[in-house]
Scaffold this motif. Structure first.
Motif, PDB file in Angstrom:
ATOM      1  N   VAL A   1      10.746   3.388  64.413  1.00 34.41           N
ATOM      2  CA  VAL A   1      11.623   2.362  64.962  1.00 34.41           C
ATOM      3  C   VAL A   1      10.845   1.179  65.517  1.00 34.41           C
ATOM      4  O   VAL A   1      11.427   0.136  65.815  1.00 34.41           O
ATOM      5  N   TRP A   2       9.521   1.355  65.679  1.00 31.13           N
ATOM      6  CA  TRP A   2       8.737   0.270  66.273  1.00 31.13           C
ATOM      7  C   TRP A   2       8.457  -0.801  65.210  1.00 31.13           C
ATOM      8  O   TRP A   2       7.823  -0.529  64.186  1.00 31.13           O
ATOM      9  N   LYS A   3       8.884  -1.996  65.505  1.00 34.74           N
ATOM     10  CA  LYS A   3       8.724  -3.086  64.556  1.00 34.74           C
ATOM     11  C   LYS A   3       7.477  -3.921  64.828  1.00 34.74           C
ATOM     12  O   LYS A   3       7.084  -4.747  64.037  1.00 34.74           O
TER      13      LYS A   3
ATOM     14  N   VAL B   1      16.724  12.911  68.921  1.00 35.86           N
ATOM     15  CA  VAL B   1      15.734  11.976  68.389  1.00 35.86           C
ATOM     16  C   VAL B   1      16.295  11.217  67.187  1.00 35.86           C
ATOM     17  O   VAL B   1      16.063  10.013  67.026  1.00 35.86           O
ATOM     18  N   ALA B   2      17.036  11.895  66.331  1.00 35.31           N
ATOM     19  CA  ALA B   2      17.620  11.226  65.163  1.00 35.31           C
ATOM     20  C   ALA B   2      18.554  10.108  65.588  1.00 35.31           C
ATOM     21  O   ALA B   2      18.569   9.015  64.996  1.00 35.31           O
ATOM     22  N   ALA B   3      19.340  10.349  66.629  1.00 41.72           N
ATOM     23  CA  ALA B   3      20.244   9.310  67.129  1.00 41.72           C
ATOM     24  C   ALA B   3      19.458   8.164  67.753  1.00 41.72           C
ATOM     25  O   ALA B   3      19.844   7.000  67.628  1.00 41.72           O
ATOM     26  N   CYS B   4      18.352   8.483  68.424  1.00 43.78           N
ATOM     27  CA  CYS B   4      17.487   7.424  68.961  1.00 43.78           C
ATOM     28  C   CYS B   4      17.008   6.520  67.828  1.00 43.78           C
ATOM     29  O   CYS B   4      17.078   5.291  67.921  1.00 43.78           O
ATOM     30  N   THR B   5      16.552   7.140  66.768  1.00 47.49           N
ATOM     31  CA  THR B   5      16.049   6.379  65.630  1.00 47.49           C
ATOM     32  C   THR B   5      17.151   5.525  65.010  1.00 47.49           C
ATOM     33  O   THR B   5      16.943   4.353  64.693  1.00 47.49           O
ATOM     34  N   ALA B   6      18.326   6.105  64.870  1.00 50.88           N
ATOM     35  CA  ALA B   6      19.454   5.375  64.268  1.00 50.88           C
ATOM     36  C   ALA B   6      19.854   4.158  65.091  1.00 50.88           C
ATOM     37  O   ALA B   6      20.374   3.179  64.551  1.00 50.88           O
ATOM     38  N   HIS B   7      19.602   4.222  66.395  1.00 50.82           N
ATOM     39  CA  HIS B   7      19.979   3.114  67.278  1.00 50.82           C
ATOM     40  C   HIS B   7      18.765   2.291  67.704  1.00 50.82           C
ATOM     41  O   HIS B   7      18.845   1.518  68.660  1.00 50.82           O
ATOM     42  N   ASN B   8      17.655   2.464  66.974  1.00 51.15           N
ATOM     43  CA  ASN B   8      16.437   1.691  67.233  1.00 51.15           C
ATOM     44  C   ASN B   8      15.933   1.837  68.664  1.00 51.15           C
ATOM     45  O   ASN B   8      15.480   0.870  69.295  1.00 51.15           O
ATOM     46  N   VAL B   9      16.026   3.040  69.173  1.00 48.87           N
ATOM     47  CA  VAL B   9      15.507   3.351  70.503  1.00 48.87           C
ATOM     48  C   VAL B   9      14.239   4.177  70.328  1.00 48.87           C
ATOM     49  O   VAL B   9      14.264   5.242  69.699  1.00 48.87           O
ATOM     50  N   LEU B  10      13.150   3.701  70.879  1.00 45.40           N
ATOM     51  CA  LEU B  10      11.883   4.416  70.787  1.00 45.40           C
ATOM     52  C   LEU B  10      11.825   5.494  71.863  1.00 45.40           C
ATOM     53  O   LEU B  10      12.162   5.240  73.027  1.00 45.40           O
ATOM     54  N   LEU B  11      11.406   6.698  71.472  1.00 43.35           N
ATOM     55  CA  LEU B  11      11.147   7.769  72.429  1.00 43.35           C
ATOM     56  C   LEU B  11       9.646   7.913  72.579  1.00 43.35           C
ATOM     57  O   LEU B  11       8.932   8.188  71.601  1.00 43.35           O
ATOM     58  N   SER B  12       9.153   7.720  73.802  1.00 45.09           N
ATOM     59  CA  SER B  12       7.743   7.946  74.109  1.00 45.09           C
ATOM     60  C   SER B  12       7.637   9.148  75.038  1.00 45.09           C
ATOM     61  O   SER B  12       8.329   9.206  76.066  1.00 45.09           O
ATOM     62  N   SER B  13       6.783  10.090  74.659  1.00 47.04           N
ATOM     63  CA  SER B  13       6.633  11.299  75.475  1.00 47.04           C
ATOM     64  C   SER B  13       5.217  11.828  75.352  1.00 47.04           C
ATOM     65  O   SER B  13       4.814  12.288  74.285  1.00 47.04           O
ATOM     66  N   ASN B  14       4.484  11.739  76.431  1.00 48.78           N
ATOM     67  CA  ASN B  14       3.141  12.303  76.473  1.00 48.78           C
ATOM     68  C   ASN B  14       3.257  13.823  76.513  1.00 48.78           C
ATOM     69  O   ASN B  14       3.824  14.391  77.448  1.00 48.78           O
ATOM     70  N   MET B  15       2.701  14.485  75.499  1.00 49.20           N
ATOM     71  CA  MET B  15       2.818  15.942  75.413  1.00 49.20           C
ATOM     72  C   MET B  15       1.761  16.659  76.253  1.00 49.20           C
ATOM     73  O   MET B  15       1.676  17.879  76.235  1.00 49.20           O
ATOM     74  N   HIS B  16       0.963  15.893  76.985  1.00 50.34           N
ATOM     75  CA  HIS B  16      -0.048  16.397  77.936  1.00 50.34           C
ATOM     76  C   HIS B  16      -0.763  17.646  77.425  1.00 50.34           C
ATOM     77  O   HIS B  16      -0.812  18.685  78.062  1.00 50.34           O
TER      78      HIS B  16
END
Length: 324
Positions: free
Chosen positions: A321-323, A84-99
């Motif tokens: 990361v969401w702008k 997740v930290a690398a996602c944030t560093a590269h401006n990649v959003l992680l979406s995950s429904n935890m149901h």
């Protein structure tokens, strides 16, 4: 958006009703599994969205560095396989429904299937019949026996319902908070961890794998189990200390294991000591692999993609990361 779906090994998703939610996107479905990160990165270099099939592919810092066009990773449930930290560093959003609203009925049903298979020796009896040997042993009736459920959560409670329908007594263990919830609901919690493992004819684990739960079950727990008991794990292999289950089976406590999860996945070594153990019934992590469960899961995943495309992302794990 250019959407790439990974690891759909049986080309299932495009044939489910929910796939229509991706109409209007440029979708590529990959039905194989790549372990070479460089080759995978080359394959995905144009991807704007990655859809993950549970934990089949790890999303690492190294992979993310090679995917400059990637903006969204859409998946469902927990995400120990995603940096997740690398996602944030590269401006990649992680979406995950935890149901949080529904259990995995598919996982609960498989758990019960493994319990029945182990107690009634179904795979062994089938093999004996096909070998022309007729019966190979004597199984055990479930009614009147004790099932110990480790983890007072949604799937565990579903399995408890099946157990009661079969006339079993249900006891619980888990975190202090989980035990407190079980007691408040009028459930039976033994006086100690050792007593829990010692009294159960079947122990089934239903806990999420997190740093604080890794290796929560170890040699002392197995040593307390009856020689004729069955240990069932359809959650995650990492909940058990590495090598502890194999050592316990070789020592005769418990007498049998039924598992759907392994330290290495995909597990393709037929000679692996756990896979090939005579007292193990194993399935290849299929707890969630039903058409019905995949329809439910991927419908959520596609909703996340469409919400992002509409400028209103949902189930954001790293919202920073969401702008907008």
């Amino acid at each position: 958006m250019k959407v790439h779906i990974l690891d759909d090994w049986f080309d299932t998703l495009r044939h489910l009703p929910s796939y229509q939610k991706l109409d209007g996107h440029d979708v590529t479905v990959w039905t194989d599994h790549l372990t070479d990160e460089a080759i995978l990165a080359e394959r995905l270099k144009e991807a704007e969205v990655l859809v993950l099939f549970r934990e089949r592919t790890a999303i690492t810092k190294g992979l993310l560095e090679r995917l400059p066009k990637l903006r969204l990773i859409s998946q469902r449930s927990v995400y120990p396989h995603v940096d997740v930290a690398a996602c944030t560093a590269h401006n990649v959003l992680l979406s995950s429904n935890m149901h949080s609203d529904t259990p995995s009925y598919a996982a609960a049903e498989l758990t019960w299937g493994l319990i029945l298979a182990a107690m009634r020796q179904i795979p062994q009896q089938m093999a004996s019949l096909r070998a022309g040997l007729w019966q190979m042993g004597v199984g055990k009736t479930l009614r009147g026996r004790v099932i110990g459920l480790y983890g007072y959560g949604r799937i565990g409670r579903e399995v408890a319902g099946y157990a009661r329908a079969f006339g079993m007594k249900v006891v619980w263990w888990g975190s202090p908070e989980g035990r407190a919830r079980a007691l408040a609901a009028g459930e039976t919690v033994p006086e100690s961890r050792e007593a829990f493992f010692a009294m159960a004819d079947v122990v089934s684990v239903h806990v999420r794998l997190k740093p604080e739960t890794r290796g929560i079950i170890g040699p002392a727990d197995f040593a307390a189990m009856k020689p004729g008991a069955v240990f069932v794990n359809t959650s995650r292999s990492g909940l058990v200390q590495k090598g502890a289950l194999l050592e316990a089976l070789n020592a005769g406590h418990p007498g049998m294991a039924a598992v759907d999860v392994f330290d290495v996945e995909p597990m393709v070594d037929a000679n692996d000591p756990l896979v090939s153990h005579p007292n193990v019934i194993g399935t290849p992590h299929v707890g969630y692999v039903t058409e019905d469960e995949l329809e439910l899961q991927f419908s959520d995943i596609y909703d996340q993609i469409n919400a992002y495309a509409d400028g209103a992302p949902i189930h954001m794990i790293n919202p920073e990361v969401w702008k907008g």
